[in-house]
Design a protein around this motif. Structure first.
Motif, PDB file in Angstrom:
ATOM      1  N   ALA A  33      -7.830   3.478  -4.026  1.00 34.20           N
ATOM      2  CA  ALA A  33      -7.594   2.210  -4.708  1.00 34.20           C
ATOM      3  C   ALA A  33      -8.897   1.513  -5.053  1.00 34.20           C
ATOM      4  O   ALA A  33      -9.922   1.699  -4.388  1.00 34.20           O
ATOM      5  N   ASN A  34      -8.846   0.703  -6.108  1.00 32.71           N
ATOM      6  CA  ASN A  34      -9.916  -0.227  -6.451  1.00 32.71           C
ATOM      7  C   ASN A  34      -9.459  -1.631  -6.085  1.00 32.71           C
ATOM      8  O   ASN A  34      -8.383  -2.071  -6.509  1.00 32.71           O
ATOM      9  N   ASN A  35     -10.266  -2.335  -5.311  1.00 28.09           N
ATOM     10  CA  ASN A  35      -9.991  -3.729  -4.989  1.00 28.09           C
ATOM     11  C   ASN A  35     -10.956  -4.606  -5.777  1.00 28.09           C
ATOM     12  O   ASN A  35     -12.081  -4.209  -6.060  1.00 28.09           O
ATOM     13  N   PRO A  54      -4.697   1.680  -8.481  1.00 27.69           N
ATOM     14  CA  PRO A  54      -5.135   3.043  -8.115  1.00 27.69           C
ATOM     15  C   PRO A  54      -6.519   3.357  -8.684  1.00 27.69           C
ATOM     16  O   PRO A  54      -6.839   3.014  -9.830  1.00 27.69           O
ATOM     17  N   SER A  55      -7.357   4.027  -7.882  1.00 30.00           N
ATOM     18  CA  SER A  55      -8.725   4.338  -8.326  1.00 30.00           C
ATOM     19  C   SER A  55      -8.802   5.607  -9.167  1.00 30.00           C
ATOM     20  O   SER A  55      -9.720   5.760  -9.973  1.00 30.00           O
ATOM     21  N   ARG A  56      -7.917   6.558  -8.927  1.00 29.30           N
ATOM     22  CA  ARG A  56      -7.796   7.783  -9.724  1.00 29.30           C
ATOM     23  C   ARG A  56      -9.092   8.607  -9.744  1.00 29.30           C
ATOM     24  O   ARG A  56      -9.369   9.326 -10.702  1.00 29.30           O
ATOM     25  N   VAL A  57      -9.869   8.528  -8.682  1.00 33.82           N
ATOM     26  CA  VAL A  57     -11.150   9.250  -8.673  1.00 33.82           C
ATOM     27  C   VAL A  57     -10.966  10.763  -8.680  1.00 33.82           C
ATOM     28  O   VAL A  57     -11.844  11.494  -9.151  1.00 33.82           O
ATOM     29  N   LEU A  58      -9.838  11.248  -8.172  1.00 32.49           N
ATOM     30  CA  LEU A  58      -9.612  12.688  -8.151  1.00 32.49           C
ATOM     31  C   LEU A  58      -9.323  13.241  -9.538  1.00 32.49           C
ATOM     32  O   LEU A  58      -9.303  14.463  -9.731  1.00 32.49           O
ATOM     33  N   GLU A  59      -9.102  12.359 -10.515  1.00 35.47           N
ATOM     34  CA  GLU A  59      -8.836  12.794 -11.887  1.00 35.47           C
ATOM     35  C   GLU A  59     -10.104  12.863 -12.728  1.00 35.47           C
ATOM     36  O   GLU A  59     -10.043  13.128 -13.930  1.00 35.47           O
ATOM     37  N   ALA A  69     -12.083  -0.342 -15.122  1.00 36.68           N
ATOM     38  CA  ALA A  69     -11.935  -1.321 -16.195  1.00 36.68           C
ATOM     39  C   ALA A  69     -10.572  -2.002 -16.105  1.00 36.68           C
ATOM     40  O   ALA A  69     -10.449  -3.208 -16.347  1.00 36.68           O
ATOM     41  N   GLY A  70      -9.556  -1.240 -15.718  1.00 42.45           N
ATOM     42  CA  GLY A  70      -8.238  -1.824 -15.512  1.00 42.45           C
ATOM     43  C   GLY A  70      -8.218  -2.803 -14.359  1.00 42.45           C
ATOM     44  O   GLY A  70      -7.560  -3.856 -14.425  1.00 42.45           O
ATOM     45  N   ALA A  71      -8.942  -2.486 -13.277  1.00 44.50           N
ATOM     46  CA  ALA A  71      -9.039  -3.403 -12.146  1.00 44.50           C
ATOM     47  C   ALA A  71      -9.741  -4.697 -12.554  1.00 44.50           C
ATOM     48  O   ALA A  71      -9.373  -5.793 -12.105  1.00 44.50           O
ATOM     49  N   PHE A  72     -10.759  -4.566 -13.390  1.00 46.34           N
ATOM     50  CA  PHE A  72     -11.479  -5.728 -13.915  1.00 46.34           C
ATOM     51  C   PHE A  72     -10.535  -6.618 -14.729  1.00 46.34           C
ATOM     52  O   PHE A  72     -10.448  -7.829 -14.510  1.00 46.34           O
ATOM     53  N   ASP A  73      -9.807  -6.019 -15.658  1.00 47.17           N
ATOM     54  CA  ASP A  73      -8.873  -6.800 -16.475  1.00 47.17           C
ATOM     55  C   ASP A  73      -7.790  -7.433 -15.613  1.00 47.17           C
ATOM     56  O   ASP A  73      -7.385  -8.587 -15.838  1.00 47.17           O
ATOM     57  N   ASN A  74      -7.316  -6.685 -14.626  1.00 44.14           N
ATOM     58  CA  ASN A  74      -6.230  -7.180 -13.783  1.00 44.14           C
ATOM     59  C   ASN A  74      -6.649  -8.395 -12.958  1.00 44.14           C
ATOM     60  O   ASN A  74      -5.901  -9.378 -12.851  1.00 44.14           O
ATOM     61  N   ILE A  75      -7.864  -8.357 -12.379  1.00 50.97           N
ATOM     62  CA  ILE A  75      -8.285  -9.490 -11.550  1.00 50.97           C
ATOM     63  C   ILE A  75      -8.502 -10.738 -12.401  1.00 50.97           C
ATOM     64  O   ILE A  75      -8.237 -11.862 -11.945  1.00 50.97           O
TER      65      ILE A  75
END
Length: 357
Positions: A33-35, A54-59, A69-75
């Motif tokens: 996850a990205n916090n 979700p961080s999706r680093v395995l992808e 970038a999604g975590a940035f927009d979400n916060i």
């Protein structure tokens, strides 16, 4: 809120240089996850808990950058902050990585795919967001947050060393309020400091090995991986009737050790006593190397029952050998807000970067 604890900077600016009505965003990248958090110009964090995606680093890198970038927009949506108000972004990730956020050429636990090896994570996110991105590894970010919370207005006159006990052992060295990164950016990798094993290991207990290839470093003892690889297999031989023998895997058993320790279980307490001694020996080295004002312990023990985490911290203090003069002035403390510490420390680092601009 953290407002009263961050030092005010130059005239017309807030903590560490955040201009009036501007903010910085902190992004904490993890294996799953990205916090994210937002730090305002008056020193307040605009969220009190985890805001994760979700961080999706395995992808792979491209998808992982989009996830951040999604975590940035979400916060920004959660805090109702306009994007135009963001002055800078702080990013932390697991290490090892360079001071500029380039993942190690050998990869790491979270970045094991070849596409990650040598990947410029910070630069890619900066290009994606079109904003300055300031990088720290996750141990350094958590250490920075703990330092500023503990010392408040005096943070820039104090020093500290933090050991963050998790899957591995992260850490950070803070001097006068700033992270010590080193020439390659890999200072503070405290898990791979070798410590004396005489008196820590029981007679006949094998020399512990670390996933990095070292024998007898701190992480080989004081980490979840150390429990899985080294400590629990040995102690199960000493307690043949213990319930943990019935766990599906040794890793599943290792994840239960803390709950047994909270209940006073003898096997579990032996394991955590050895972990505490490992940290105490690490801090003894730090005492003779940097002589910090404070020694912080973070990680899973912070989330344990209060009586257990206080017992553990007391054991670490007991096993840290200080001179009389050092003992008179040094303090020991737990890293606060463990799940939030990385994102908040990343935000503090981004705010501090504005001061020099």
């Amino acid at each position: 809120m953290f407002a009263a604890r961050i030092r005010t900077s130059r005239r017309g600016a807030g903590p560490m240089g955040i201009a009036q009505d501007r903010v910085v965003v902190g992004l904490d990248n993890g294996g799953t996850a990205n916090n994210a958090t937002v730090l305002s110009h008056d020193g307040a964090f605009l969220v009190d808990g985890l805001v994760e995606v979700p961080s999706r680093v395995l992808e792979g890198p491209a998808i992982a950058v989009e996830a951040l970038a999604g975590a940035f927009d979400n916060i920004l949506a959660v805090t109702k902050v306009d994007r135009e108000r963001v002055a800078a972004v702080g990013l932390d990730t697991p290490g090892p990585a360079t001071a500029d956020g380039v993942i190690s050429s050998k990869g790491s636990t979270n970045f094991s795919q070849p596409a990650w090896w040598g990947f410029d994570f910070r630069g890619a996110l900066e290009q994606r967001l079109g904003l300055p991105v300031i990088y720290n590894n996750d141990g350094n970010a958590a250490a920075l947050y703990a330092h500023h919370v503990h010392f408040g207005a005096d943070a820039n006159e104090r020093s500290s060393v933090s050991a963050i006990v998790g899957t591995g052992l992260g850490g950070g060295v803070i001097e006068q309020g700033n992270v010590i990164k080193g020439a390659a950016g890999m200072a503070g990798e405290l898990g791979h400091v070798h410590i004396p094993m005489h008196g820590l290991l029981e007679e006949g207990q094998p020399l512990p090995s670390c996933g990095c290839g070292f024998l007898g470093d701190v992480e080989s003892v004081s980490s979840l991986t150390g429990i899985v690889r080294n400590l629990l297999p040995y102690w199960l031989t000493r307690f043949p009737d213990h319930p943990l023998h019935h766990a599906d895997t040794i890793r599943a058993a290792a994840k239960q050790v803390r709950s047994f320790a909270e209940q006073g279980d003898e096997l579990a307490l032996h394991i955590f006593d050895q972990q505490a001694m490992g940290l105490g020996r690490l801090f003894t080295i730090a005492a003779n190397f940097t002589d910090p004002d404070c020694y912080f312990v973070g990680g899973g023990v912070v989330e344990a029952a209060p009586h257990f985490r206080e017992w553990f911290l007391a054991k670490v203090r007991e096993y840290t050998l200080l001179r009389e003069e050092q003992a008179a002035v040094a303090t020991f403390a737990l890293v606060p807000d463990r799940d939030m510490a990385g994102a908040r420390g990343a935000a503090i680092a981004a705010a501090a970067s504005l001061e020099s601009r």
